[in-house]
Scaffold this motif. Structure first.
Motif, PDB file in Angstrom:
ATOM      1  N   LEU A   8     -23.194   4.537 -27.070  1.00 17.18           N
ATOM      2  CA  LEU A   8     -22.779   3.938 -28.344  1.00 17.18           C
ATOM      3  C   LEU A   8     -22.214   5.056 -29.209  1.00 17.18           C
ATOM      4  O   LEU A   8     -22.898   5.599 -30.075  1.00 17.18           O
ATOM      5  N   SER A  11     -22.610   4.814 -33.078  1.00 27.76           N
ATOM      6  CA  SER A  11     -23.914   4.542 -33.680  1.00 27.76           C
ATOM      7  C   SER A  11     -24.125   5.438 -34.891  1.00 27.76           C
ATOM      8  O   SER A  11     -23.896   6.653 -34.839  1.00 27.76           O
ATOM      9  N   GLY A  36     -21.250   0.347 -31.369  1.00 27.32           N
ATOM     10  CA  GLY A  36     -22.387   0.677 -32.217  1.00 27.32           C
ATOM     11  C   GLY A  36     -22.090   0.914 -33.674  1.00 27.32           C
ATOM     12  O   GLY A  36     -22.991   1.287 -34.437  1.00 27.32           O
ATOM     13  N   GLU A  61     -24.170  -4.000 -30.389  1.00 27.56           N
ATOM     14  CA  GLU A  61     -25.246  -3.298 -31.084  1.00 27.56           C
ATOM     15  C   GLU A  61     -24.909  -2.932 -32.522  1.00 27.56           C
ATOM     16  O   GLU A  61     -25.783  -2.516 -33.275  1.00 27.56           O
TER      17      GLU A  61
END
Length: 250
Positions: A8, A11, A36, A61
């Motif tokens: 990810l 993120s 992410g 996510e």
């Protein structure tokens, strides 16, 4: 185009997508969420933003935030004030404007009203968006701006689209030079026809085209500073066969 598998890369990063409810914008939004990112999706219509939320509910996510604002509005200070609530941005993607009407008109038949409308929607709005969003980016962030390949070639009977794309390309190139490496990285993506949901719905689709999600995955890598093109301010994504290039395909 290679994805980052099992990772990810965005993120903890916040990315604004200007024009997130358009065909290209929604696909890029999905791809960024799947990497992410916290995506702040902007658009002028609350209803269309609500539709984006429904479409992206299982996107991955990341976290989707919607914000109703016209990033191409002349009051750039007001736009910045609204979006500054999200802190220093790690990335911004600008996919707004007018990609051309299916009705084609020659230069000599184009009215002043048509000229002014295209300049406003496909050039002035981008100038305003660049002015509003660039100062919100962190120094090591990245701005990704999209223009069409008509910037590079004659575009008979749609010359206003080509002319404004060429002007946008010049504008972003000049911004890159003015920042001189002291500010966020700026990436101008010159794109060919893109696979989107609205295009597929009218039968305009080809496996040889990049998809909107392909663009989003590529933009995500640029924002994350990952991959072989993070130092390239000008990139061409015209067809899958040509891949990602730093010079126009022949």
């Amino acid at each position: 185009m290679n994805d980052i598998q099992g990772n990810l890369p965005l993120s903890g990063r916040t990315v604004v997508v200007a024009g997130a409810t358009g065909g290209i914008g929604e696909g890029m939004t999905l791809a960024l969420l799947r990497q992410g990112a916290t995506v702040v999706a902007t658009g002028r219509s609350e209803e269309r933003l609500a539709g984006l939320v429904a479409y992206a509910k299982d996107a991955g996510e990341g976290t989707l935030i919607t914000h109703t604002v016209d990033v191409g509005h002349a009051d750039s200070e007001s736009v910045r004030a609204q979006l500054s609530a999200y802190g220093a941005l790690d990335g911004a993607v600008i996919t707004i404007g007018d990609w051309g009407s299916p009705e084609r008109t020659g230069i000599l038949e184009t009215s002043d009203a048509e000229w002014q409308s295209m300049i406003a929607s496909n050039l002035t709005s981008h100038f305003h968006a660049l002015r509003a969003l660039t100062p919100l980016l962190s120094r090591d962030g990245a701005l990704v701006h999209l223009s069409g390949f008509s910037a590079e070639i004659p575009y008979p009977f749609a010359a206003l689209v080509g002319a404004t794309n060429a002007a946008k390309k010049s504008l972003v190139s000049s911004l890159t030079a003015e920042l001189g490496g002291a500010g966020p990285r700026v990436h101008e993506l010159i794109i060919g026809p893109i696979r989107t949901r609205p295009r597929a719905a009218i039968g305009a689709d080809s496996p040889g085209w990049f998809s909107a999600e392909d663009l989003g995955r590529h933009a995500g890598r640029l924002i994350a500073g990952d991959g072989s093109h993070t130092k390239d301010p000008l990139q061409y994504l015209v067809t899958r066969a040509h891949g990602v290039r730093t010079t126009p395909p022949k």
